[in-house]
Design an enzyme around this catalytic site. Structure first.
Site, mmCIF file in Angstrom:
data_model
loop_
_atom_site.group_PDB
_atom_site.id
_atom_site.type_symbol
_atom_site.label_atom_id
_atom_site.label_comp_id
_atom_site.label_asym_id
_atom_site.label_seq_id
_atom_site.Cartn_x
_atom_site.Cartn_y
_atom_site.Cartn_z
ATOM 1 N N HIS A 22 22.776 78.110 -7.161
ATOM 2 C CA HIS A 22 22.410 78.176 -8.587
ATOM 3 C C HIS A 22 22.950 79.448 -9.246
ATOM 4 O O HIS A 22 23.617 79.385 -10.290
ATOM 5 C CB HIS A 22 20.885 78.133 -8.718
ATOM 6 N N GLU A 23 22.687 80.583 -8.624
ATOM 7 C CA GLU A 23 23.123 81.851 -9.221
ATOM 8 C C GLU A 23 24.640 82.016 -9.164
ATOM 9 O O GLU A 23 25.227 82.646 -10.046
ATOM 10 C CB GLU A 23 22.440 83.036 -8.522
ATOM 11 N N HIS A 26 26.105 80.562 -12.259
ATOM 12 C CA HIS A 26 26.076 81.524 -13.368
ATOM 13 C C HIS A 26 27.172 82.592 -13.201
ATOM 14 O O HIS A 26 27.853 82.959 -14.169
ATOM 15 C CB HIS A 26 24.706 82.225 -13.417
#
Length: 455
Positions: A22-23, A26
């Site tokens: 997920h990170e 980003h």
């Protein structure tokens, strides 16, 4: 490794993979947009480990509180930014670039699910056929006329090959339909259509396992009534029963299979039953009093003994499902989309009260499922990982301030009003979002504790 440590390790691996993916979504989007990344953290709070890498000296850290992570970017709202780096500040980017950076996290979770499903479908997985066991008495399955050994061919006109596929189609249809048609074929190769009433699932607020509520159980082959394991300090051990004992009769009723033993024991909580067993060619009599155990609001009997089995599953119960690379990719995308849409639908029904809040799971329940799936094999564990990744992606896209979806909501408002949302509005939104998130976590932990004590 002890059971607790095994489940903890399985959960930690799932959580670590999902947070990093997920990170990293980003992070990659920020790099693409030219934004400087100051820190990539797995977990919150004080860093337990930290190192700097790359041209920008990005700090990569593992922090003390593991339930999540974050990517810290250069931003004028969080500190002074040198004039020569203003163009690399997050808040100086166009609204569309900021939206791409924010949405990249959930998108990475969906992409992970697609990749996992693709690999599984392409490689092929061995799964249970949708073979039905004898339905529970007075259940919807029994009322529909479903019988032991019937194979489900279609659910509401959709062909199914596996037990999980059958379960998934039933859940999807049960959201809106009161009755679902099942096309089945029995051991005598006779095809029939059964109409299954699924209204009870919705009326219960979707609490518990839907198939259990409907009385649908996986077919179990007839096993000989031979004891394989007798637990210490159990009713069976107290009665002198031993591994290898073959149960001939219970209360003078002849026993033909292990299912007969289970049936007699379950209906006799706290009541002494008389067994005749064959031990090393000699008939031995024994009296055992099954312990009374609570199960779904009623008492059943258990003696603490398991059937003797070699652990292998009969080939006729299993089916191997595999696809070509393109078909597997197409099915993976559809699977991810369908499960995302269903998750969002269930969240909506939870808000309107149609689905019970008791369905929310916290870290304890997720850890339990992680451990169980890991014990079942790599295929099951990867499917569980894909499902949780989808859930995380959907959750983060909800329009709640503090989550990615909340930031997207701010940016949509910014596009409409042609100006950024005020700092005060964002501050209030953050407080509301934090309160909602804490309330959600409280529900999750309460449900976890309730499941631990109520089973």
């Amino acid at each position: 490794m002890s059971g607790f440590l095994y489940y903890l390790a399985a959960f930690a691996l799932v959580l670590g993979i999902l947070v990093v993916v997920h990170e990293f979504g980003h992070y990659l989007a920020a790099r693409w947009a030219g934004v400087k990344v100051l820190r990539f953290s797995v977990g919150f709070g004080r860093p337990l480990w930290a190192r700097r890498f790359g041209q920008d000296g990005t700090e990569w850290a593992i922090a003390a509180f593991p339930l999540g992570g974050y990517v810290k970017m250069l931003d004028e709202r969080e500190g002074e930014v040198p004039a020569e780096e203003l163009h690399r500040s997050f808040n100086r980017q166009s609204v569309l670039r900021r939206m791409v950076i924010v949405v990249a996290g959930p998108a990475a979770n969906f992409l992970l699910a697609i990749v996992l499903y693709w690999g599984l479908f392409w490689n092929g997985t061995e799964e249970f056929k949708p073979l039905l066991g004898a339905p529970a008495v007075e259940s919807a399955a029994a009322s529909a006329g479903l019988e032991d050994g019937e194979l489900v061919l279609k659910v509401a006109g959709e062909s199914v090959q596996t037990w999980q596929e059958m379960r998934w189609f039933l859940l999807q249809r049960a959201v809106e339909q009161n009755q679902i048609e099942l096309e089945v074929i029995n051991p005598q190769h006779e095809i029939a259509v059964r109409r299954l009433d699924v209204l009870a699932v919705r009326q219960s607020g979707w609490e518990g396992e839907a198939l259990d509520r409907l009385g649908l159980t996986l077919y179990r082959p007839r096993l000989p009534p031979v004891l394989g394991q007798v637990n210490a300090n159990s009713a069976a051990a107290d009665a002198g029963l031993r591994p290898g004992d073959e149960v001939l009769s219970i209360d003078a009723t002849p026993i033909g299979s292990w299912a007969d033993v289970v049936q007699h024991v379950r209906k006799s909580p706290g009541k002494a039953i008389h067994l005749e067993v064959l031990r090393d060619g000699v008939r031995v009599e024994s009296t055992v009093t099954p312990a009374a155990v609570e199960e779904r609001g009623r008492q059943i009997g258990r003696i603490g003994a398991a059937v003797a089995a070699d652990g292998r599953l009969p080939a006729e119960l299993m089916v191997t499902v595999s696809y070509g690379p393109l078909s597997a990719l197409n099915k993976a995308v559809i699977e991810t989309w369908d499960k995302s849409a269903f998750t969002l639908l269930m969240i909506g029904k939870m808000i309107t009260g149609e689905v019970s809040w008791r369905n929310i799971s916290g870290p304890v329940t997720i850890a339990d499922y992680a451990g169980r799936s890991a014990r079942l094999g790599v295929d099951y564990y990867l499917k569980f990982l894909a499902l949780v990744s989808i859930s995380l992606g959907v959750l983060n896209l909800l329009p709640i301030p503090i989550l990615d979806g909340g930031h997207l909501l701010y940016y949509l408002v910014e596009i409409i009003k042609r100006g950024p949302v005020s700092e005060r509005t964002m501050e209030i939104g953050q407080q509301i979002g934090l309160a909602l998130l804490l309330m959600l976590m409280a529900f999750a932990f309460y449900n976890d504790i309730n499941r631990l004590f109520s089973g």
